[in-house]
Design an enzyme around this catalytic site. Structure first.
Site, mmCIF file in Angstrom:
data_model
loop_
_atom_site.group_PDB
_atom_site.id
_atom_site.type_symbol
_atom_site.label_atom_id
_atom_site.label_comp_id
_atom_site.label_asym_id
_atom_site.label_seq_id
_atom_site.Cartn_x
_atom_site.Cartn_y
_atom_site.Cartn_z
ATOM 1 N N GLU A 191 -59.108 -79.499 7.685
ATOM 2 C CA GLU A 191 -60.283 -79.639 6.831
ATOM 3 C C GLU A 191 -61.499 -79.998 7.680
ATOM 4 O O GLU A 191 -61.711 -81.185 7.993
ATOM 5 C CB GLU A 191 -60.068 -80.755 5.808
ATOM 6 N N GLY A 237 -60.428 -79.648 -3.270
ATOM 7 C CA GLY A 237 -61.033 -80.811 -3.888
ATOM 8 C C GLY A 237 -61.729 -80.435 -5.185
ATOM 9 O O GLY A 237 -61.098 -80.310 -6.247
ATOM 10 N N GLY A 238 -63.023 -80.215 -5.110
ATOM 11 C CA GLY A 238 -63.847 -79.988 -6.299
ATOM 12 C C GLY A 238 -63.290 -78.952 -7.268
ATOM 13 O O GLY A 238 -63.255 -79.189 -8.487
ATOM 14 N N GLU A 250 -62.237 -88.604 4.200
ATOM 15 C CA GLU A 250 -62.966 -89.623 3.424
ATOM 16 C C GLU A 250 -62.342 -91.003 3.623
ATOM 17 O O GLU A 250 -63.042 -92.014 3.601
ATOM 18 C CB GLU A 250 -63.009 -89.214 1.941
ATOM 19 N N SER A 279 -64.172 -76.705 0.598
ATOM 20 C CA SER A 279 -64.937 -75.845 -0.316
ATOM 21 C C SER A 279 -64.206 -74.552 -0.679
ATOM 22 O O SER A 279 -64.837 -73.502 -0.860
ATOM 23 C CB SER A 279 -66.326 -75.550 0.259
ATOM 24 N N GLY A 322 -66.631 -80.534 0.331
ATOM 25 C CA GLY A 322 -67.558 -80.856 -0.752
ATOM 26 C C GLY A 322 -68.982 -80.387 -0.513
ATOM 27 O O GLY A 322 -69.899 -80.805 -1.208
ATOM 28 N N HIS A 360 -57.015 -88.324 5.095
ATOM 29 C CA HIS A 360 -58.161 -87.527 4.621
ATOM 30 C C HIS A 360 -59.426 -88.051 5.286
ATOM 31 O O HIS A 360 -59.574 -89.250 5.516
ATOM 32 C CB HIS A 360 -58.262 -87.633 3.094
ATOM 33 N N ASN A 374 -56.651 -81.983 -4.839
ATOM 34 C CA ASN A 374 -56.936 -83.393 -4.527
ATOM 35 C C ASN A 374 -58.048 -83.852 -5.464
ATOM 36 O O ASN A 374 -59.200 -83.459 -5.295
ATOM 37 C CB ASN A 374 -57.369 -83.501 -3.055
ATOM 38 N N TRP A 375 -57.657 -84.657 -6.437
ATOM 39 C CA TRP A 375 -58.648 -85.078 -7.439
ATOM 40 C C TRP A 375 -59.546 -86.210 -6.942
ATOM 41 O O TRP A 375 -60.470 -86.614 -7.632
ATOM 42 C CB TRP A 375 -57.935 -85.500 -8.733
ATOM 43 N N LYS A 376 -59.238 -86.754 -5.779
ATOM 44 C CA LYS A 376 -60.027 -87.861 -5.214
ATOM 45 C C LYS A 376 -60.182 -88.975 -6.262
ATOM 46 O O LYS A 376 -59.258 -89.204 -7.038
ATOM 47 C CB LYS A 376 -61.388 -87.340 -4.729
HETATM 48 C C1 PEP Z 1 -60.842 -82.137 0.117
HETATM 49 O O1 PEP Z 1 -61.453 -83.163 -0.068
HETATM 50 O O2 PEP Z 1 -59.657 -82.178 0.494
HETATM 51 C C2 PEP Z 1 -61.551 -80.883 -0.104
HETATM 52 C C3 PEP Z 1 -61.125 -79.830 0.494
HETATM 53 O O3 PEP Z 1 -62.650 -80.939 -0.938
HETATM 54 P P1 PEP Z 1 -63.538 -79.698 -1.434
HETATM 55 O O4 PEP Z 1 -62.589 -78.597 -1.824
HETATM 56 O O5 PEP Z 1 -64.321 -80.234 -2.585
HETATM 57 O O6 PEP Z 1 -64.393 -79.302 -0.267
#
Ligand code: PEP
Length: 254
Positions: A168, A234-235, A95, A213, A174, A93, A10-12
């Site tokens: 999640e 994500g990251g 966010e 994470s 994050g 999500h 997920n590049w957000k």
């Molecule tokens: C996400 O936003 O779906 C996520 C899991 O982010 P991260 O891996 O950066 O925690």
């Protein structure tokens, strides 16, 4: 692991066309791991390019509107995503729930619109730290699954394999904090039980991913855990090398 592991980046709100280099590198490596289903969800602006420039990787949006078209400035429908080359969409999500006030009811309507538009759908759920500390994590997540996933109808029954739930924990996204493997196993078990109660035996075909994470160091333990069908990343998905280390960990578990 009962299903082919599903690793989704997920590049957000990250990435301009320069990021297509990463997408191409991820695609080349994904082709060498046919036992793993790999996908990327870039921002809307890159969906078409990622879909065009990759073969082994699925492409998804990060949200869709409940309607197929109409007067909704700034929104994108499932049909538009499919037309741009997407094969799935992430909805709900945390966010989006936080930044746009999205409720379970809205997320459910988006998930139903995604299936109706011919897309696969990943529905995100997860508790806050306050809810976990209060011992309410399982109740909160169970409620979210019941209220955010598509209602039982022919679409959902016919498409269980096109649906995934991403667990999640909000406090793990994050932050570098990862849920303990035993807590992930317990939550995935609770989600599976809820899916079976919602969809009958079709509920067994819905993938359950962990997100929060995930990185090259912790991926192996998380992906080996009971009931974990993959990861939403994500990251660590913004860089081909770190994302591919997670794909390789999934391949070794497949
Ligand atoms: C996400 O936003 O779906 C996520 C899991 O982010 P991260 O891996 O950066 O925690």
């Amino acid at each position: 692991m009962p299903h082919r592991p599903y690793i989704v980046g997920n590049w957000k709100m990250n990435g301009t066309r320069a990021m297509l280099t990463e997408a191409r590198a991820i695609d080349r490596a994904a082709a060498r791991h046919p036992g793993v289903q790999v996908a990327l969800a870039p921002p809307f602006t890159l969906v078409h390019a990622v879909a065009e420039e990759t073969q082994a990787v699925g492409t998804g949006g990060q949200d869709c509107h409940t309607a197929a078209k109409g007067a909704h400035t700034g929104d994108v429908s499932a049909a538009m995503l499919a037309d741009a080359g997407a094969d799935f969409v992430i909805v709900g999500h945390s966010e989006r729930r936080r930044d746009h006030g999205e409720t379970d009811t809205l997320v459910q309507a988006k998930a139903e619109a995604a299936l109706a538009g011919g897309l696969g759908v990943i529905v995100c759920v997860g508790e806050t730290l306050a809810e976990r500390d209060a011992g309410k994590a399982e109740a909160v997540v169970t409620m979210q699954v019941k209220a955010s996933l598509p209602k039982l109808d022919e679409g959902a029954k016919a498409n269980p394999a096109r649906m995934a739930v991403a667990y999640e924990p909000v406090w793990a996204i994050g932050t570098g904090r990862v849920a303990a493997v035993e807590d992930v196993v317990a939550m995935h078990g609770a989600i599976r039980a809820t899916l079976l109660s919602l969809y009958g035996e079709s509920g067994a075909a819905v993938r359950i991913l962990y997100g929060g994470s995930v990185n090259a160091e912790n991926a192996r333990d998380l992906l080996a855990a009971d009931g974990v069908g993959g990861a939403l990343v994500g990251g660590a998905s913004l860089n081909a090398e770190s994302f591919l280390a997670i794909v390789a960990a999934a391949a070794s578990e497949a």
